[in-house]
Design an enzyme around this catalytic site. Structure first.
Site, PDB file in Angstrom:
ATOM      1  N   GLU A 118       0.844  -1.202   0.000  1.00 42.44           N
ATOM      2  CA  GLU A 118       0.000   0.000   0.000  1.00 42.44           C
ATOM      3  C   GLU A 118       0.874   1.244   0.000  1.00 42.44           C
ATOM      4  O   GLU A 118       2.078   1.171   0.263  1.00 42.44           O
ATOM      5  CB  GLU A 118      -0.951  -0.013   1.205  1.00 42.44           C
ATOM      6  CG  GLU A 118      -2.004  -1.116   1.074  1.00 42.44           C
ATOM      7  CD  GLU A 118      -3.137  -0.988   2.074  1.00 42.44           C
ATOM      8  OE1 GLU A 118      -3.171  -0.018   2.840  1.00 42.44           O
ATOM      9  OE2 GLU A 118      -3.988  -1.897   2.072  1.00 42.44           O
ATOM     10  N   HIS A 233      -8.949  10.819   2.569  1.00 47.97           N
ATOM     11  CA  HIS A 233      -8.495   9.754   1.674  1.00 47.97           C
ATOM     12  C   HIS A 233      -8.581  10.281   0.252  1.00 47.97           C
ATOM     13  O   HIS A 233      -9.590  10.858  -0.138  1.00 47.97           O
ATOM     14  CB  HIS A 233      -9.374   8.510   1.833  1.00 47.97           C
ATOM     15  CG  HIS A 233      -8.720   7.281   1.270  1.00 47.97           C
ATOM     16  ND1 HIS A 233      -8.536   7.097  -0.081  1.00 47.97           N
ATOM     17  CD2 HIS A 233      -8.178   6.199   1.877  1.00 47.97           C
ATOM     18  CE1 HIS A 233      -7.905   5.939  -0.269  1.00 47.97           C
ATOM     19  NE2 HIS A 233      -7.681   5.381   0.903  1.00 47.97           N
ATOM     20  N   ARG A 278      -0.870   9.694   1.766  1.00 44.90           N
ATOM     21  CA  ARG A 278      -2.245  10.107   1.469  1.00 44.90           C
ATOM     22  C   ARG A 278      -2.426  11.615   1.375  1.00 44.90           C
ATOM     23  O   ARG A 278      -3.141  12.106   0.510  1.00 44.90           O
ATOM     24  CB  ARG A 278      -3.181   9.602   2.575  1.00 44.90           C
ATOM     25  CG  ARG A 278      -3.518   8.178   2.401  1.00 44.90           C
ATOM     26  CD  ARG A 278      -4.502   7.707   3.410  1.00 44.90           C
ATOM     27  NE  ARG A 278      -4.691   6.286   3.150  1.00 44.90           N
ATOM     28  CZ  ARG A 278      -5.296   5.450   3.964  1.00 44.90           C
ATOM     29  NH1 ARG A 278      -5.788   5.878   5.090  1.00 44.90           N
ATOM     30  NH2 ARG A 278      -5.415   4.200   3.652  1.00 44.90           N
ATOM     31  N   HIS A 337     -11.564  10.733   6.030  1.00 48.75           N
ATOM     32  CA  HIS A 337     -11.426   9.284   6.183  1.00 48.75           C
ATOM     33  C   HIS A 337     -10.988   8.867   7.581  1.00 48.75           C
ATOM     34  O   HIS A 337     -11.443   7.850   8.095  1.00 48.75           O
ATOM     35  CB  HIS A 337     -10.400   8.790   5.170  1.00 48.75           C
ATOM     36  CG  HIS A 337     -10.219   7.307   5.156  1.00 48.75           C
ATOM     37  ND1 HIS A 337     -11.234   6.435   4.818  1.00 48.75           N
ATOM     38  CD2 HIS A 337      -9.120   6.540   5.439  1.00 48.75           C
ATOM     39  CE1 HIS A 337     -10.777   5.188   4.892  1.00 48.75           C
ATOM     40  NE2 HIS A 337      -9.517   5.222   5.275  1.00 48.75           N
ATOM     41  N   ARG A 372      -1.694   9.491   9.022  1.00 45.34           N
ATOM     42  CA  ARG A 372      -1.578   8.059   9.313  1.00 45.34           C
ATOM     43  C   ARG A 372      -1.082   7.271   8.098  1.00 45.34           C
ATOM     44  O   ARG A 372      -1.532   7.490   6.972  1.00 45.34           O
ATOM     45  CB  ARG A 372      -2.949   7.515   9.723  1.00 45.34           C
ATOM     46  CG  ARG A 372      -2.972   6.016   9.946  1.00 45.34           C
ATOM     47  CD  ARG A 372      -4.380   5.536  10.248  1.00 45.34           C
ATOM     48  NE  ARG A 372      -5.267   5.735   9.129  1.00 45.34           N
ATOM     49  CZ  ARG A 372      -5.888   4.757   8.468  1.00 45.34           C
ATOM     50  NH1 ARG A 372      -5.708   3.507   8.824  1.00 45.34           N
ATOM     51  NH2 ARG A 372      -6.695   5.025   7.467  1.00 45.34           N
TER      52      ARG A 372
HETATM   53  C1  LIG Z   1     -14.147   2.611   4.411  1.00 44.67           C
HETATM   54  C2  LIG Z   1     -13.001   2.475   5.374  1.00 44.67           C
HETATM   55  C3  LIG Z   1     -11.926   1.643   5.062  1.00 44.67           C
HETATM   56  C4  LIG Z   1     -10.861   1.507   5.960  1.00 44.67           C
HETATM   57  N1  LIG Z   1      -9.851   0.625   5.676  1.00 44.67           N
HETATM   58  C5  LIG Z   1      -8.876   0.413   6.600  1.00 44.67           C
HETATM   59  C6  LIG Z   1      -7.879  -0.580   6.398  1.00 44.67           C
HETATM   60  O1  LIG Z   1      -7.890  -1.287   5.403  1.00 44.67           O
HETATM   61  N2  LIG Z   1      -6.928  -0.739   7.351  1.00 44.67           N
HETATM   62  C7  LIG Z   1      -6.893   0.021   8.497  1.00 44.67           C
HETATM   63  O2  LIG Z   1      -6.008  -0.159   9.337  1.00 44.67           O
HETATM   64  N3  LIG Z   1      -7.843   0.962   8.718  1.00 44.67           N
HETATM   65  C8  LIG Z   1      -8.825   1.161   7.809  1.00 44.67           C
HETATM   66  N4  LIG Z   1      -9.791   2.104   8.055  1.00 44.67           N
HETATM   67  C9  LIG Z   1      -9.774   2.804   9.341  1.00 44.67           C
HETATM   68  C10 LIG Z   1     -10.230   1.834  10.422  1.00 44.67           C
HETATM   69  O3  LIG Z   1     -11.276   1.035   9.919  1.00 44.67           O
HETATM   70  C11 LIG Z   1     -10.723   2.547  11.658  1.00 44.67           C
HETATM   71  O4  LIG Z   1      -9.813   3.529  12.058  1.00 44.67           O
HETATM   72  C12 LIG Z   1     -10.888   1.541  12.795  1.00 44.67           C
HETATM   73  O5  LIG Z   1     -11.751   0.503  12.384  1.00 44.67           O
HETATM   74  C13 LIG Z   1     -11.453   2.223  14.013  1.00 44.67           C
HETATM   75  O6  LIG Z   1     -11.788   1.231  14.945  1.00 44.67           O
HETATM   76  P1  LIG Z   1     -12.477   1.676  16.302  1.00 44.67           P
HETATM   77  O7  LIG Z   1     -12.762   0.433  17.047  1.00 44.67           O
HETATM   78  O8  LIG Z   1     -11.680   2.743  16.915  1.00 44.67           O
HETATM   79  O9  LIG Z   1     -13.845   2.379  15.819  1.00 44.67           O
HETATM   80  P2  LIG Z   1     -15.130   1.758  15.042  1.00 44.67           P
HETATM   81  O10 LIG Z   1     -14.790   0.499  14.345  1.00 44.67           O
HETATM   82  O11 LIG Z   1     -15.657   2.866  14.226  1.00 44.67           O
HETATM   83  O12 LIG Z   1     -16.101   1.419  16.230  1.00 44.67           O
HETATM   84  C14 LIG Z   1     -16.658   2.430  17.033  1.00 44.67           C
HETATM   85  C15 LIG Z   1     -17.837   1.847  17.787  1.00 44.67           C
HETATM   86  O13 LIG Z   1     -18.274   2.771  18.786  1.00 44.67           O
HETATM   87  C16 LIG Z   1     -19.688   2.843  18.756  1.00 44.67           C
HETATM   88  N5  LIG Z   1     -20.082   4.114  19.359  1.00 44.67           N
HETATM   89  C17 LIG Z   1     -19.823   5.372  18.928  1.00 44.67           C
HETATM   90  N6  LIG Z   1     -20.320   6.282  19.793  1.00 44.67           N
HETATM   91  C18 LIG Z   1     -20.897   5.577  20.793  1.00 44.67           C
HETATM   92  C19 LIG Z   1     -21.585   5.947  21.985  1.00 44.67           C
HETATM   93  N7  LIG Z   1     -21.755   7.230  22.332  1.00 44.67           N
HETATM   94  N8  LIG Z   1     -22.069   4.960  22.794  1.00 44.67           N
HETATM   95  C20 LIG Z   1     -21.912   3.652  22.466  1.00 44.67           C
HETATM   96  N9  LIG Z   1     -21.264   3.248  21.343  1.00 44.67           N
HETATM   97  C21 LIG Z   1     -20.759   4.202  20.526  1.00 44.67           C
HETATM   98  C22 LIG Z   1     -20.014   2.692  17.287  1.00 44.67           C
HETATM   99  O14 LIG Z   1     -21.360   2.363  17.082  1.00 44.67           O
HETATM  100  C23 LIG Z   1     -19.047   1.571  16.906  1.00 44.67           C
HETATM  101  O15 LIG Z   1     -19.547   0.325  17.267  1.00 44.67           O
HETATM  102  C24 LIG Z   1     -10.860   2.244   7.167  1.00 44.67           C
HETATM  103  C25 LIG Z   1     -11.946   3.085   7.467  1.00 44.67           C
HETATM  104  C26 LIG Z   1     -13.007   3.197   6.598  1.00 44.67           C
HETATM  105  C27 LIG Z   1     -14.152   4.086   6.948  1.00 44.67           C
END
Ligand SMILES: Cc1cc2nc3c(=O)[nH]c(=O)nc-3n(C[C@H](O)[C@H](O)[C@H](O)COP(=O)(O)OP(=O)(O)OC[C@H]3O[C@@H](n4cnc5c(N)ncnc54)[C@H](O)[C@@H]3O)c2cc1C
Length: 513
Positions: A118, A233, A278, A337, A372
């Site tokens: 990547e 992104h 990026r 993103h 990032r």
């Molecule tokens: C389309 C896309 C593609 C991506 N591809 C990649 C990749 O290939 N590799 C990589 O490393 N990263 C990638 N990323 C970034 C990565 O996916 C995210 O940074 C990572 O998944 C974040 O994980 P997290 O657990 O912090 O948050 P999330 O997975 O977003 O989870 C957050 C959770 O908190 C919950 N929540 C929010 N507010 C509240 C509240 N007040 N009360 C209760 N629950 C709440 C939400 O409902 C959700 O369940 C991508 C992002 C996107 C959008």
């Protein structure tokens, strides 16, 4: 409505059930944990949507030192080198841990992990699953593992609305569940609420990702860090849809090129060309578009008829938009993103309020610096899940103090914030536009309305962007194009943001007070 009080008998509370929340819950087992998910498990989570995969120095010619060098270079001089070192050393073991938890990564013919290349990585080091379905597979496996773990209670449909803090120490939180408001008495809370894309008009994030954890922490008095660093992104699919489908970096990694409507490649003179970091590619596309060009990703020659098999999710999104990537260039444009900023967290994931931890995209440890490196965030969730679990286990346990009743604030709605923040804090920024956003955002943040929490997060982004009178990484000021002489991270509290807003826009705030 005032809230009923739920006794958790000293259990750890995790807010958010994406990769960061679930990994930490699994690492804490058999210590009892309650995980709050505002929707059904996995819904509204960026994790589910991740395409490319997880970066780790696993390949024969790779090493944590090389991974660290790429992470630091992408971060444009702002990353915390000690955190980067801790992260890149722990990354290979975190991937093996995920495989043991049941994540079915794609395999090479020799049975080892298949590794993708990547942007801004010097070698192929991204483990993936189902071609471009890493997030779906990760979420599936983590959800199965979490549901099968007796020490993990998952409360679906519970939205955290306020942290309860006394003497700068966490006492519990106020959530709203299917049966109404509930007070959870807890003295160890971890925030894992994901990103902020839902605050922008054009984003690849689930619409519900609008920085609720950042608002919870800021209102509790916790410091925020690097809030101005928002990653756009470069290649979201250019369609009138919210959120915008992503065309992963892995497509450029497989050889696709960026062209304008005449077929001209415009990245050839830039170091790294299409595989530059990026922020560099996003600015190049932004500039092409502001000169009246359209921009396309051309995968016809490099991937061609293999597209559907190699990138099934992206192929489906393109087909839905009427584009056949095997035969025609894919229209793309930058979209919000990822947020490098968030709740300030130390090397153990601790926030600046006693009893608060923060993980995943909601956290700002300094790992990502000003920009990032692709595929570092899912690995971050796995690495810090283990680190934070050890930190929580080592923290002194106290019986939660009795809570008095609280009234729940209204359900947050970011709609009023989107046009203000998108205009002020996009790919290219400028002082006057940022200053113009401060008054309206501060007025919303100080209100008791549904936009208050989203506006507070947006205000912190804008104030931090104004304070940084320089351009570095994803933060590009047209009025301050020079790099800072000594790049350093930024820190901000809610009180500081509001005080700065009162100084910048005293008339608007006085009128609305
Ligand atoms: C389309 C896309 C593609 C991506 N591809 C990649 C990749 O290939 N590799 C990589 O490393 N990263 C990638 N990323 C970034 C990565 O996916 C995210 O940074 C990572 O998944 C974040 O994980 P997290 O657990 O912090 O948050 P999330 O997975 O977003 O989870 C957050 C959770 O908190 C919950 N929540 C929010 N507010 C509240 C509240 N007040 N009360 C209760 N629950 C709440 C939400 O409902 C959700 O369940 C991508 C992002 C996107 C959008």
């Amino acid at each position: 409505m005032s809230a009923g009080i739920l006794s958790l008998r000293g259990r750890v509370v995790i807010v958010g059930a994406g990769a960061a929340g679930l990994m930490t819950a699994l690492e804490l087992a058999p210590r009892p944990v309650v995980v709050l998910s505002k929707g059904p498990l996995g819904a509204e989570s960026s994790t589910l949507w991740a395409q490319g995969g997880l970066a780790a120095a696993i390949g024969a010619n790779d090493s944590p030192a090389l991974h660290a060098a790429d992470t630091l270079a992408a971060g444009d001089g702002l990353s915390d080198a000690a955190i980067v070192d801790q992260f890149t050393r722990a990354a290979p073991a975190a991937i093996l841990r995920l495989a043991r938890l049941g994540v079915r990564f794609d395999r090479a013919s020799d049975g080892g992990f298949a590794l993708g290349l990547e942007a801004a990585h010097t070698c192929a080091r991204v483990v993936h699953a189902g071609g471009d379905g890493a997030g779906r597979e990760l979420m599936r496996a983590l959800a199965v593992a979490a549901r099968a773990t007796p020490s993990i209670d998952i409360l679906e449909g519970f939205e955290a609305r306020r942290l309860i803090v006394e003497d700068h120490t966490i006492r519990g939180l106020l959530a709203v569940g299917p049966a109404g408001p509930a007070l959870l008495a807890a003295n160890r809370v971890m925030i894992a609420t994901g990103g902020i894309g839902g605050l922008f008009e054009e984003s690849t994030n689930p619409l519900g990702s609008f920085g609720q954890g950042v608002a919870l922490a800021a209102r509790a008095g916790a410091a925020l860090a690097d809030m101005e660093f928002v990653q756009f992104h470069p290649t979201a699919l250019d369609v009138a849809r919210r959120p915008m489908p992503l065309v992963s970096e892995a497509v450029r990694g497989a050889g696709a090129t960026l062209i304008d409507e005449t077929g001209q490649r415009f990245m050839l003179d830039t170091p790294g060309s299409e595989l530059a970091p990026r922020d560099v590619v996003a600015r190049a596309i932004w500039r092409q578009r502001s000169q009246g060009h359209r921009v396309f990703l051309d995968a016809r020659k490099a991937i061609g008829t293999q597209f559907a098999a190699r990138f099934p999710i992206i192929w489906a999104a393109c087909r839905e938009a009427g584009v056949d990537p095997a035969r025609e260039p894919i229209p793309v444009k930058p979209a919000e993103h990822y947020h490098m900023g968030g709740v300030a967290a130390d090397a153990q994931g601790r926030g600046s309020v006693e009893g608060l931890w923060v993980a995943g995209e909601a956290a700002s440890t300094g790992l990502h610096g000003a920009n990032r490196l692709a595929s570092n965030s899912l690995t971050e969730a796995a690495v810090f899940g283990a680190i934070i679990a050890r930190s929580i286990e080592g923290a002194p346990t106290r019986s939660p103090a009795p809570l008095r009743s609280f009234t729940a604030p209204p359900a947050p709605d970011p709609a009023a914030v989107l046009p203000i923040l998108s205009r002020a804090a996009g790919v290219l920024r400028e002082g006057d536009a940022l200053r113009a956003a401060v008054g309206p955002l501060a007025a919303l943040a100080r209100s008791a309305g549904p936009a208050a929490d989203p506006a507070l997060v947006a205000l912190a982004i804008v104030v931090s962007a104004l304070r940084r009178e320089a351009s570095i990484g994803a933060h590009c000021r047209l009025d301050f194009p020079e790099r800072p002489a000594k790049p350093c991270r930024s820190r901000l509290t809610l009180n500081e943001a509001l005080a700065e807003a009162a100084a910048i826009a005293p008339d608007i705030l006085a009128k609305r007070a």
